[in-house]
Design an enzyme around this catalytic site. Structure first.
Site, PDB file in Angstrom:
ATOM      1  N   LYS A 207       0.863  -1.362   0.025  1.00 19.10           N
ATOM      2  CA  LYS A 207      -0.155  -0.092   0.026  1.00 19.10           C
ATOM      3  C   LYS A 207       0.717   1.205  -0.141  1.00 19.10           C
ATOM      4  O   LYS A 207       2.148   1.196   0.351  1.00 19.10           O
ATOM      5  CB  LYS A 207      -0.916  -0.189   1.432  1.00 19.10           C
ATOM      6  CG  LYS A 207      -1.931  -0.984   0.869  1.00 19.10           C
ATOM      7  CD  LYS A 207      -3.126  -0.786   1.922  1.00 19.10           C
ATOM      8  CE  LYS A 207      -4.541  -1.506   1.353  1.00 19.10           C
ATOM      9  NZ  LYS A 207      -5.297  -2.006   2.392  1.00 19.10           N
ATOM     10  N   ARG A 242      -3.762 -10.056   5.110  1.00 15.03           N
ATOM     11  CA  ARG A 242      -4.170 -10.069   3.791  1.00 15.03           C
ATOM     12  C   ARG A 242      -3.218  -9.412   2.764  1.00 15.03           C
ATOM     13  O   ARG A 242      -2.790  -8.480   2.991  1.00 15.03           O
ATOM     14  CB  ARG A 242      -5.510  -9.188   3.584  1.00 15.03           C
ATOM     15  CG  ARG A 242      -6.078  -9.076   2.318  1.00 15.03           C
ATOM     16  CD  ARG A 242      -7.326  -8.143   2.118  1.00 15.03           C
ATOM     17  NE  ARG A 242      -7.968  -8.186   0.855  1.00 15.03           N
ATOM     18  CZ  ARG A 242      -7.285  -7.249  -0.171  1.00 15.03           C
ATOM     19  NH1 ARG A 242      -6.314  -6.718  -0.142  1.00 15.03           N
ATOM     20  NH2 ARG A 242      -8.184  -7.264  -1.356  1.00 15.03           N
TER      21      ARG A 242
HETATM   22  N1  HH2 Z   1      -7.430  -3.744   1.072  1.00 13.75           N
HETATM   23  C1  HH2 Z   1      -7.766  -3.774  -0.111  1.00 13.75           C
HETATM   24  C2  HH2 Z   1      -8.973  -4.471  -0.338  1.00 13.75           C
HETATM   25  N2  HH2 Z   1      -9.692  -4.938   0.322  1.00 13.75           N
HETATM   26  N3  HH2 Z   1      -9.968  -5.638   2.394  1.00 13.75           N
HETATM   27  C3  HH2 Z   1      -9.643  -5.851   3.844  1.00 13.75           C
HETATM   28  N4  HH2 Z   1     -10.466  -6.512   4.656  1.00 13.75           N
HETATM   29  N5  HH2 Z   1      -8.724  -4.984   4.293  1.00 13.75           N
HETATM   30  C4  HH2 Z   1      -7.816  -4.234   3.569  1.00 13.75           C
HETATM   31  O1  HH2 Z   1      -6.870  -3.709   3.940  1.00 13.75           O
HETATM   32  C5  HH2 Z   1      -8.022  -4.341   2.189  1.00 13.75           C
HETATM   33  C6  HH2 Z   1      -9.378  -5.160   1.739  1.00 13.75           C
HETATM   34  C7  HH2 Z   1      -6.967  -2.932  -1.283  1.00 13.75           C
HETATM   35  O2  HH2 Z   1      -6.058  -3.850  -1.684  1.00 13.75           O
HETATM   36  P1  HH2 Z   1      -5.792  -4.281  -3.257  1.00 13.75           P
HETATM   37  O3  HH2 Z   1      -6.661  -5.419  -3.039  1.00 13.75           O
HETATM   38  O4  HH2 Z   1      -4.408  -4.394  -3.427  1.00 13.75           O
HETATM   39  O5  HH2 Z   1      -6.455  -3.332  -3.983  1.00 13.75           O
HETATM   40  P2  HH2 Z   1      -7.745  -3.269  -4.943  1.00 13.75           P
HETATM   41  O6  HH2 Z   1      -9.049  -2.893  -3.858  1.00 13.75           O
HETATM   42  O7  HH2 Z   1      -7.534  -2.002  -5.853  1.00 13.75           O
HETATM   43  O8  HH2 Z   1      -8.160  -4.409  -5.583  1.00 13.75           O
END
Ligand code: HH2
Length: 262
Positions: A207, A242
């Site tokens: 992030k 995660r």
């Molecule tokens: N961060 C993202 C998505 N979902 N869920 C939880 N519970 N906690 C988090 O910190 C979290 C989440 C964002 O990350 P990423 O999957 O890399 O990005 P995107 O939402 O663009 O797919």
């Protein structure tokens, strides 16, 4: 609770090219197999990006992206499947297709989501955020970020319990309506969330809060930073992480968990 690794499986066009449905499904399944081989305990399947500034996709499109992946993985693997969605309709269909956990970045702010979870006897991840991914960057005013996030999670967990949900996991929402400094503060003080009495999940992987530190500008340069955040988070009580880089994060998390329980 031993530490568990939740591998991120994003079935979004920016992750998996636009080469048609079959390609998208095959690419997602290949990535899923890779994450399983690397030691993931849970796969978190998402069909809508929640990156800062990202817009929303329709229910139909989100279902089209995630359902075939969940169905196929349910047939070929026993791994636990989580649906990363803000939409109760998507969660409902995903649970019917074999997922057993709802990861809701809006923290069950829609009561229909809690009803879906209870009806299916599914677990929930309740994450703290403000606004939407489109608006959250401007919503970072807190008097005491740790206390405010904690109070929100306590309220939402109580509502989830009242709705009849048995498995509740709490997440402070690293990077969601948080400045970089606030994300660091939440990780430093994660131990303060333990007395809520629920397992804690963190999602620091790659992030942008890592970016200004030690020249970690591009997401692909943030592995070591992610590992530091994972280790500190686990030391302070996180029991689920995660992450995108499952093998490396698993090793860091296991060492941190061993130190925690030493
Ligand atoms: N961060 C993202 C998505 N979902 N869920 C939880 N519970 N906690 C988090 O910190 C979290 C989440 C964002 O990350 P990423 O999957 O890399 O990005 P995107 O939402 O663009 O797919």
């Amino acid at each position: 609770m031993p530490v568990q690794i939740m591998g991120v499986l994003n079935v979004t066009p920016d992750s998996f090219s636009d080469g048609g449905r079959f390609f998208q499904l095959e690419a997602a399944l290949q990535q899923a197999r890779h994450l399983i081989e690397e030691g993931a305990d849970i796969l978190d399947i998402g069909g809508e990006s929640t990156r800062p500034g990202a817009g929303s996709v329709s229910t139909t499109e989100e279902l089209r992206r995630v359902l075939p992946v969940i169905e196929a993985l349910g047939h070929e693997s026993a791994i636990r499947l989580s649906i990363d969605t803000r939409k109760p309709e998507v969660a409902d269909a995903a649970l019917r297709a074999g997922a057993t956990l709802i990861n809701d970045v809006t923290g069950l702010s829609d009561p229909a989501m809690a009803a879906v979870a209870a009806r299916h006897h599914a677990g929930v991840v309740i994450m703290h955020m403000r606004g939407t991914p489109e608006t959250m960057r401007g919503l970072t005013e807190y008097t005491d970020v740790v206390a405010e996030v904690k109070a929100y999670l306590a309220t939402q967990a109580a509502a989830a319990r009242a709705a009849g949900i048995d498995e509740i996991i709490l997440d402070p929402g690293i990077g969601f309506a948080k400045t970089a400094a606030q994300s660091l503060t939440l990780l430093r003080h994660l131990g303060k969330f333990q007395d809520l009495g629920y397992p804690i999940l963190i999602g620091p992987s790659r992030k942008s809060f890592l970016s200004s530190i030690a020249g970690l500008e591009r997401p692909e340069d943030r592995l070591e930073g992610t590992l530091a955040a994972v280790a500190i988070g686990v030391l302070h009580g996180a029991s689920i992480v995660r992450v995108h880089d499952v093998a490396a994060c698993r090793k860091a998390a296991l060492v941190a968990a061993a130190i925690r329980s030493s």
